[in-house]
Design a protein around this motif. Structure first.
Motif, PDB file in Angstrom:
ATOM      1  N   PRO A  45      11.566 -44.209   5.272  1.00 28.28           N
ATOM      2  CA  PRO A  45      10.611 -44.475   4.091  1.00 28.28           C
ATOM      3  C   PRO A  45      10.545 -43.158   3.051  1.00 28.28           C
ATOM      4  O   PRO A  45      10.545 -43.413   2.112  1.00 28.28           O
ATOM      5  CB  PRO A  45       9.392 -44.777   4.728  1.00 28.28           C
ATOM      6  N   VAL A  46      10.401 -42.044   3.823  1.00 23.58           N
ATOM      7  CA  VAL A  46      10.289 -40.503   3.089  1.00 23.58           C
ATOM      8  C   VAL A  46      11.436 -39.657   3.601  1.00 23.58           C
ATOM      9  O   VAL A  46      11.647 -39.643   4.823  1.00 23.58           O
ATOM     10  CB  VAL A  46       8.897 -40.152   2.946  1.00 23.58           C
ATOM     11  N   LEU A  47      12.059 -38.928   2.683  1.00 27.25           N
ATOM     12  CA  LEU A  47      13.153 -38.194   3.394  1.00 27.25           C
ATOM     13  C   LEU A  47      12.785 -36.637   2.663  1.00 27.25           C
ATOM     14  O   LEU A  47      12.072 -36.497   1.644  1.00 27.25           O
ATOM     15  CB  LEU A  47      14.486 -38.489   2.561  1.00 27.25           C
ATOM     16  N   ARG A  89       2.283 -47.483   5.957  1.00 26.96           N
ATOM     17  CA  ARG A  89       1.519 -46.168   6.597  1.00 26.96           C
ATOM     18  C   ARG A  89       1.941 -45.110   5.753  1.00 26.96           C
ATOM     19  O   ARG A  89       1.120 -44.289   5.356  1.00 26.96           O
ATOM     20  CB  ARG A  89       2.237 -46.181   7.795  1.00 26.96           C
ATOM     21  N   GLU A  90       3.264 -44.709   5.210  1.00 32.88           N
ATOM     22  CA  GLU A  90       3.724 -43.686   4.537  1.00 32.88           C
ATOM     23  C   GLU A  90       2.918 -43.711   3.169  1.00 32.88           C
ATOM     24  O   GLU A  90       2.408 -42.836   2.650  1.00 32.88           O
ATOM     25  CB  GLU A  90       4.930 -43.888   4.302  1.00 32.88           C
ATOM     26  N   LEU A  91       2.454 -45.096   2.535  1.00 37.32           N
ATOM     27  CA  LEU A  91       2.092 -45.107   1.341  1.00 37.32           C
ATOM     28  C   LEU A  91       0.545 -44.926   1.403  1.00 37.32           C
ATOM     29  O   LEU A  91       0.065 -44.113   0.454  1.00 37.32           O
ATOM     30  CB  LEU A  91       2.221 -46.601   0.578  1.00 37.32           C
ATOM     31  N   LEU A  92      -0.230 -45.109   2.251  1.00 38.40           N
ATOM     32  CA  LEU A  92      -1.404 -44.891   2.458  1.00 38.40           C
ATOM     33  C   LEU A  92      -1.470 -43.393   2.953  1.00 38.40           C
ATOM     34  O   LEU A  92      -2.306 -42.779   2.492  1.00 38.40           O
ATOM     35  CB  LEU A  92      -1.988 -45.635   3.997  1.00 38.40           C
ATOM     36  N   ARG A  93      -0.756 -42.908   3.672  1.00 37.60           N
ATOM     37  CA  ARG A  93      -0.926 -41.445   3.781  1.00 37.60           C
ATOM     38  C   ARG A  93      -0.892 -40.608   2.646  1.00 37.60           C
ATOM     39  O   ARG A  93      -1.462 -39.526   2.397  1.00 37.60           O
ATOM     40  CB  ARG A  93       0.159 -40.879   4.721  1.00 37.60           C
ATOM     41  N   LEU A  94       0.117 -40.983   1.788  1.00 39.99           N
ATOM     42  CA  LEU A  94       0.572 -40.267   0.342  1.00 39.99           C
ATOM     43  C   LEU A  94      -0.727 -40.432  -0.608  1.00 39.99           C
ATOM     44  O   LEU A  94      -1.138 -39.406  -1.230  1.00 39.99           O
ATOM     45  CB  LEU A  94       1.867 -40.752  -0.132  1.00 39.99           C
ATOM     46  N   ALA A 149       3.599 -39.943  -8.476  1.00 45.49           N
ATOM     47  CA  ALA A 149       3.958 -39.329  -7.519  1.00 45.49           C
ATOM     48  C   ALA A 149       4.326 -40.113  -6.118  1.00 45.49           C
ATOM     49  O   ALA A 149       5.589 -39.502  -5.466  1.00 45.49           O
ATOM     50  CB  ALA A 149       3.040 -38.241  -7.100  1.00 45.49           C
ATOM     51  N   ALA A 150       3.499 -41.041  -5.618  1.00 45.19           N
ATOM     52  CA  ALA A 150       4.129 -41.770  -4.459  1.00 45.19           C
ATOM     53  C   ALA A 150       5.322 -42.380  -4.519  1.00 45.19           C
ATOM     54  O   ALA A 150       6.062 -42.596  -3.744  1.00 45.19           O
ATOM     55  CB  ALA A 150       2.675 -42.523  -4.282  1.00 45.19           C
ATOM     56  N   ALA A 151       5.594 -43.186  -5.842  1.00 44.70           N
ATOM     57  CA  ALA A 151       6.481 -44.013  -6.201  1.00 44.70           C
ATOM     58  C   ALA A 151       8.120 -42.820  -6.048  1.00 44.70           C
ATOM     59  O   ALA A 151       8.950 -43.364  -5.283  1.00 44.70           O
ATOM     60  CB  ALA A 151       6.588 -44.622  -7.361  1.00 44.70           C
ATOM     61  N   LYS A 152       7.852 -41.935  -6.519  1.00 42.75           N
ATOM     62  CA  LYS A 152       9.015 -41.102  -6.455  1.00 42.75           C
ATOM     63  C   LYS A 152       9.492 -40.431  -5.065  1.00 42.75           C
ATOM     64  O   LYS A 152      10.381 -40.420  -4.632  1.00 42.75           O
ATOM     65  CB  LYS A 152       8.699 -39.700  -7.266  1.00 42.75           C
ATOM     66  N   LYS A 185     -11.770 -47.140   5.110  1.00 45.40           N
ATOM     67  CA  LYS A 185     -11.597 -48.460   6.016  1.00 45.40           C
ATOM     68  C   LYS A 185     -10.080 -48.136   6.928  1.00 45.40           C
ATOM     69  O   LYS A 185     -10.106 -48.416   7.986  1.00 45.40           O
ATOM     70  CB  LYS A 185     -11.356 -49.884   5.408  1.00 45.40           C
ATOM     71  N   ALA A 186      -9.103 -47.795   6.088  1.00 47.18           N
ATOM     72  CA  ALA A 186      -7.980 -47.437   6.731  1.00 47.18           C
ATOM     73  C   ALA A 186      -8.168 -46.282   7.984  1.00 47.18           C
ATOM     74  O   ALA A 186      -7.611 -46.377   8.791  1.00 47.18           O
ATOM     75  CB  ALA A 186      -6.884 -47.125   5.726  1.00 47.18           C
ATOM     76  N   SER A 187      -8.796 -45.544   7.672  1.00 41.41           N
ATOM     77  CA  SER A 187      -9.169 -44.202   8.488  1.00 41.41           C
ATOM     78  C   SER A 187      -9.934 -44.840   9.646  1.00 41.41           C
ATOM     79  O   SER A 187      -9.775 -44.402  10.999  1.00 41.41           O
ATOM     80  CB  SER A 187     -10.035 -43.215   7.739  1.00 41.41           C
TER      81      SER A 187
END
Length: 329
Positions: free
Chosen positions: A203-205, A274-279, A288-291, A322-324
């Motif tokens: 997902p992220v590099l 999950r990575e999107l929520l974290r970002l 910024a999240a999209a990039k 709620k996610a947390s």
């Protein structure tokens, strides 16, 4: 049979006939070989040039065939001398190239920095990558963030990757999950795997990098703008750190042929979600999240809307809470 020695089929046929009947003239050769006179005379001139014919001592103006033992030996000797001359020229050329390379290296001295070489512009980067790829012996590691790769970048990489793979060099490359939805980049990754390359996605590099044979690394000067240039370094500490970062990312990445987004059994979230929520929980904007994820802003907003619906949240702030509370973060 004698073409490798410079004797074409017509000249060889004329030579054979003259060996069989040395006293026959042009008319007889034309009749026996069913050839026009110009072709026979051209063959005679060629045989004379090759010293397979000589002037007759008994018949002024006539030609006499030199014995095959003597004539062909002379042809071989001539070719050996020519080969020796060309080898000498090649040795001189190699020495000249070595001197030129050393001289041109001094002309680029202004681009050298401590422990590496600063490559300014896409042309300089491409030239360096071509040199490093040609020297590759065992393996090249690559991290390609940013999602879909440009057509120009793929076109520039194709001949380099193909050359390395056909020489038996191992290529391991990590792209972002989002390339699976880009036809051009995905087709390129399939082409690579078809030639023996290994591709995984995540997902992220980390920032873009290339590591050649574990000794030389090329990284962007500015990860946010790869066109600004790159740094090529052979510093052991830097290269070793980049290799370790690559291996860590490789272990958690999904093989190209597998499911890039296996859902978590407990939360039902994919790694990308999950990575999107974290970002977004860190305060990053949609842009910024999209990039970071290598996707479009529209995709980020669509995924976030779906997550808010699953969390029954009216706002992103409430979605974060709620996610947390559910242990999603």
């Amino acid at each position: 049979m004698l073409e490798l020695l410079g004797v074409d089929t017509t000249a060889e046929a004329v030579y054979r006939e003259m060996l069989a009947d040395p006293e026959g003239g042009v008319a007889e050769l034309c009749e026996r070989l069913h050839l026009p006179e110009p072709a026979v005379r051209a063959a005679l001139d060629r045989l004379a040039d090759l010293t397979l014919l000589r002037a007759s001592r008994e018949r002024p103006g006539a030609l006499w065939p030199v014995s095959p033992e003597r004539g062909l030996e002379l042809l071989l000797r001539r070719q050996e001398e020519e080969l020796a001359r060309r080898q000498q020229e090649l040795a001189v050329s190699k020495a000249a190239v070595a001197r030129a390379v050393a001289e041109y290296a001094t002309l680029r001295s202004a681009t050298l920095v401590d422990g590496g070489e600063r490559l300014v512009g896409l042309d300089a980067i491409q030239a360096k990558l071509e040199t490093l790829t040609a020297r590759l012996a065992t393996e090249c590691l690559g991290v390609m963030p940013g999602g879909a790769q440009s057509g120009a970048s793929l076109a520039a990489s194709r001949p380099l990757d193909e050359d390395a793979l056909r020489r038996g060099v191992s290529l391991r490359t990590i792209y972002q999950d989002s390339v699976r939805n880009d036809p051009e980049t995905f087709a390129y990754t399939q082409w690579m795997t078809g030639l023996g390359g290994r591709v995984r996605t995540a997902p992220v590099l980390p920032p873009r990098m290339l590591v050649f044979d574990g000794t030389t690394a090329v990284v962007p000067i500015d990860p946010e703008n790869t066109r600004a240039g790159a740094l090529c370094t052979e510093e052991p500490g830097i290269v070793a750190s980049l290799v370790a970062l690559f291996e860590q990312t490789w272990e958690t990445a999904a093989p190209l042929g597998g499911d890039p987004r296996p859902e978590d059994a407990g939360t039902g979230l994919s790694p990308g979600e999950r990575e999107l929520l974290r970002l977004l929980s860190t305060g990053l904007t949609d842009d910024a999240a999209a990039k970071r994820l290598g996707v479009s802003v529209r995709t980020v907003r669509r995924q976030m809307a779906a997550l808010m619906e699953r969390l029954d949240a009216a706002s992103r702030f409430e979605a974060g809470l709620k996610a947390s509370q559910r242990g999603w973060l």
